[in-house]
Design a protein around this motif. Structure first.
Motif, PDB file in Angstrom:
ATOM      1  N   ILE A 148       0.832  -1.207   0.000  1.00  0.00           N
ATOM      2  CA  ILE A 148       0.000   0.000   0.000  1.00  0.00           C
ATOM      3  C   ILE A 148       0.867   1.258   0.000  1.00  0.00           C
ATOM      4  O   ILE A 148       0.658   2.181  -0.789  1.00  0.00           O
ATOM      5  N   LEU A 149       1.863   1.289   0.885  1.00  0.00           N
ATOM      6  CA  LEU A 149       2.708   2.488   0.968  1.00  0.00           C
ATOM      7  C   LEU A 149       3.619   2.630  -0.241  1.00  0.00           C
ATOM      8  O   LEU A 149       3.892   3.746  -0.689  1.00  0.00           O
ATOM      9  N   LEU A 150       4.092   1.516  -0.770  1.00  0.00           N
ATOM     10  CA  LEU A 150       4.934   1.573  -1.966  1.00  0.00           C
ATOM     11  C   LEU A 150       4.151   2.136  -3.145  1.00  0.00           C
ATOM     12  O   LEU A 150       4.643   3.009  -3.878  1.00  0.00           O
ATOM     13  N   CYS A 151       2.925   1.680  -3.319  1.00  0.00           N
ATOM     14  CA  CYS A 151       2.099   2.173  -4.421  1.00  0.00           C
ATOM     15  C   CYS A 151       1.691   3.620  -4.190  1.00  0.00           C
ATOM     16  O   CYS A 151       1.568   4.390  -5.150  1.00  0.00           O
ATOM     17  N   ALA A 152       1.474   3.990  -2.936  1.00  0.00           N
ATOM     18  CA  ALA A 152       1.154   5.385  -2.631  1.00  0.00           C
ATOM     19  C   ALA A 152       2.320   6.291  -3.020  1.00  0.00           C
ATOM     20  O   ALA A 152       2.120   7.380  -3.577  1.00  0.00           O
ATOM     21  N   GLY A 153       3.532   5.848  -2.724  1.00  0.00           N
ATOM     22  CA  GLY A 153       4.707   6.630  -3.112  1.00  0.00           C
ATOM     23  C   GLY A 153       4.839   6.744  -4.617  1.00  0.00           C
ATOM     24  O   GLY A 153       5.142   7.817  -5.146  1.00  0.00           O
ATOM     25  N   PHE A 154       4.591   5.635  -5.312  1.00  0.00           N
ATOM     26  CA  PHE A 154       4.683   5.659  -6.772  1.00  0.00           C
ATOM     27  C   PHE A 154       3.625   6.588  -7.358  1.00  0.00           C
ATOM     28  O   PHE A 154       3.905   7.407  -8.240  1.00  0.00           O
ATOM     29  N   GLY A 155       2.400   6.481  -6.854  1.00  0.00           N
ATOM     30  CA  GLY A 155       1.334   7.333  -7.367  1.00  0.00           C
ATOM     31  C   GLY A 155       1.556   8.799  -7.070  1.00  0.00           C
ATOM     32  O   GLY A 155       1.249   9.670  -7.890  1.00  0.00           O
ATOM     33  N   SER A 156       2.103   9.092  -5.894  1.00  0.00           N
ATOM     34  CA  SER A 156       2.339  10.486  -5.509  1.00  0.00           C
ATOM     35  C   SER A 156       3.492  11.096  -6.279  1.00  0.00           C
ATOM     36  O   SER A 156       3.564  12.325  -6.423  1.00  0.00           O
ATOM     37  N   SER A 157       4.412  10.266  -6.751  1.00  0.00           N
ATOM     38  CA  SER A 157       5.595  10.801  -7.434  1.00  0.00           C
ATOM     39  C   SER A 157       5.226  11.571  -8.693  1.00  0.00           C
ATOM     40  O   SER A 157       5.948  12.494  -9.104  1.00  0.00           O
ATOM     41  N   SER A 158       4.092  11.237  -9.310  1.00  0.00           N
ATOM     42  CA  SER A 158       3.676  11.970 -10.506  1.00  0.00           C
ATOM     43  C   SER A 158       3.309  13.412 -10.175  1.00  0.00           C
ATOM     44  O   SER A 158       3.292  14.268 -11.066  1.00  0.00           O
ATOM     45  N   THR A 159       3.011  13.689  -8.893  1.00  0.00           N
ATOM     46  CA  THR A 159       2.703  15.057  -8.493  1.00  0.00           C
ATOM     47  C   THR A 159       3.890  15.975  -8.743  1.00  0.00           C
ATOM     48  O   THR A 159       3.727  17.127  -9.164  1.00  0.00           O
ATOM     49  N   ALA A 160       5.096  15.483  -8.461  1.00  0.00           N
ATOM     50  CA  ALA A 160       6.293  16.292  -8.697  1.00  0.00           C
ATOM     51  C   ALA A 160       6.412  16.675 -10.166  1.00  0.00           C
ATOM     52  O   ALA A 160       6.733  17.829 -10.499  1.00  0.00           O
ATOM     53  N   VAL A 161       6.140  15.738 -11.051  1.00  0.00           N
ATOM     54  CA  VAL A 161       6.230  16.001 -12.486  1.00  0.00           C
ATOM     55  C   VAL A 161       5.153  16.997 -12.909  1.00  0.00           C
ATOM     56  O   VAL A 161       5.414  17.943 -13.672  1.00  0.00           O
ATOM     57  N   ASP A 162       3.920  16.802 -12.418  1.00  0.00           N
ATOM     58  CA  ASP A 162       2.823  17.694 -12.794  1.00  0.00           C
ATOM     59  C   ASP A 162       3.078  19.130 -12.320  1.00  0.00           C
ATOM     60  O   ASP A 162       2.838  20.093 -13.053  1.00  0.00           O
TER      61      ASP A 162
END
Length: 274
Positions: free
Chosen positions: A84-98
């Motif tokens: 859960i936390l690993l996927c949350a980190g992966f999903g949140s990482s796109s925020t930096a790009v956006d």
């Protein structure tokens, strides 16, 4: 004299007009949240990956690694919080790009000409990411239940676990938003964010920390993700939590507040503030 006075009056009126027309912070934030959510729904590839990646990781760790790590077949119960936390980190990482993309393509300058609080664009990305990652969390839990995940938690414990997950997602998303503001380009933001994705592997997410070398065990026990994971495990399975819950909440709040202050400072520095 009257002409000069009228000129000064007109000037003050022109300066004050944008502020008078400016909508509230709440309304501006709602507009930017809607914008970010629409962008998420239109980006089919990213949305699909946010849903498919948790499924792939769950199956990988359960059926490929699980037998070697725990031959008793209970590894799925151990690994779900880490997934859960690993996927949350992966999903949140796109925020930096956006965020980095918005800051570099001139759209923020355009927002500043409108009666909106331009800094709400960052909050919009954060809230949209939170919603997207909570959806991914639901997918992880659903797939986990299909492959043998059997938590013993009651309704109150489930609410506590979901609250802990949401707080972690909020913290990590604000951190990625600040990274996006600090990066010069979207590509650089992606690179900086990718480095953080390795942190869950250096925790109790996938194996107990007492199986690690002494120097690595110390780091794994004292980094932010381990108490979050152990708190979620304790809530879902009734295991001893101790003071880990306080550490988990404290770490998440500290990261959220620190990242928010950093992001606000960077935004004022780069784009100004209405």
């Amino acid at each position: 004299m009257s002409v000069a006075l009228d000129t000064r009056t007109d000037t003050r009126t022109a300066i004050a007009a944008p502020a008078d027309r400016a909508v509230s912070t709440l309304t501006s934030t709602a507009v930017f949240v809607g914008r970010s959510i629409r962008h998420t729904l239109r980006n089919v590839e990213a949305l699909t990956m946010a849903i498919v990646l948790p499924i792939m990781l769950m199956l990988l760790f359960t059926y490929v690694f699980g037998g070697a790590i725990d031959s008793g077949g209970d590894y799925v119960n151990y690994v779900v919080p880490g997934i859960i936390l690993l996927c949350a980190g992966f999903g949140s990482s796109s925020t930096a790009v956006d965020v980095a993309d918005d800051m570099s393509n001139g759209i923020v300058d355009r927002f500043r000409t409108m009666p909106l609080r331009a800094n709400g664009v960052i909050t919009g990305h954060v809230v949209a990411s939170l919603a997207r990652n909570l959806l991914a969390t639901g997918v992880v839990i659903g797939v986990a239940l299909l492959v043998g995940f059997r938590p013993t938690a009651g309704p109150a414990q489930w609410l506590g676990a979901i609250g802990m997950i949401a707080l972690f997602i909020l913290a990590i998303t604000w951190l990625y938003a600040a990274i996006g503001l600090a990066a010069r380009t979207a590509a650089a933001a992606s690179g900086y964010g990718f480095a953080l994705l390795f942190v869950p592997y250096l925790s109790s997410a996938f194996v107990p920390t007492d199986t690690m070398p002494g120097w690595l065990q110390w780091f794994a026990d004292n980094q932010p993700i381990t108490p979050v994971i152990e708190t979620i495990r304790g809530l879902l399975f009734g295991t001893e939590i101790g003071d880990r819950a306080w550490w988990a909440v404290g770490w998440c709040l500290a990261i959220t507040i620190g990242a928010y202050i950093w992001a606000a400072w960077l935004f004022r520095r780069k784009a100004g503030r209405r």
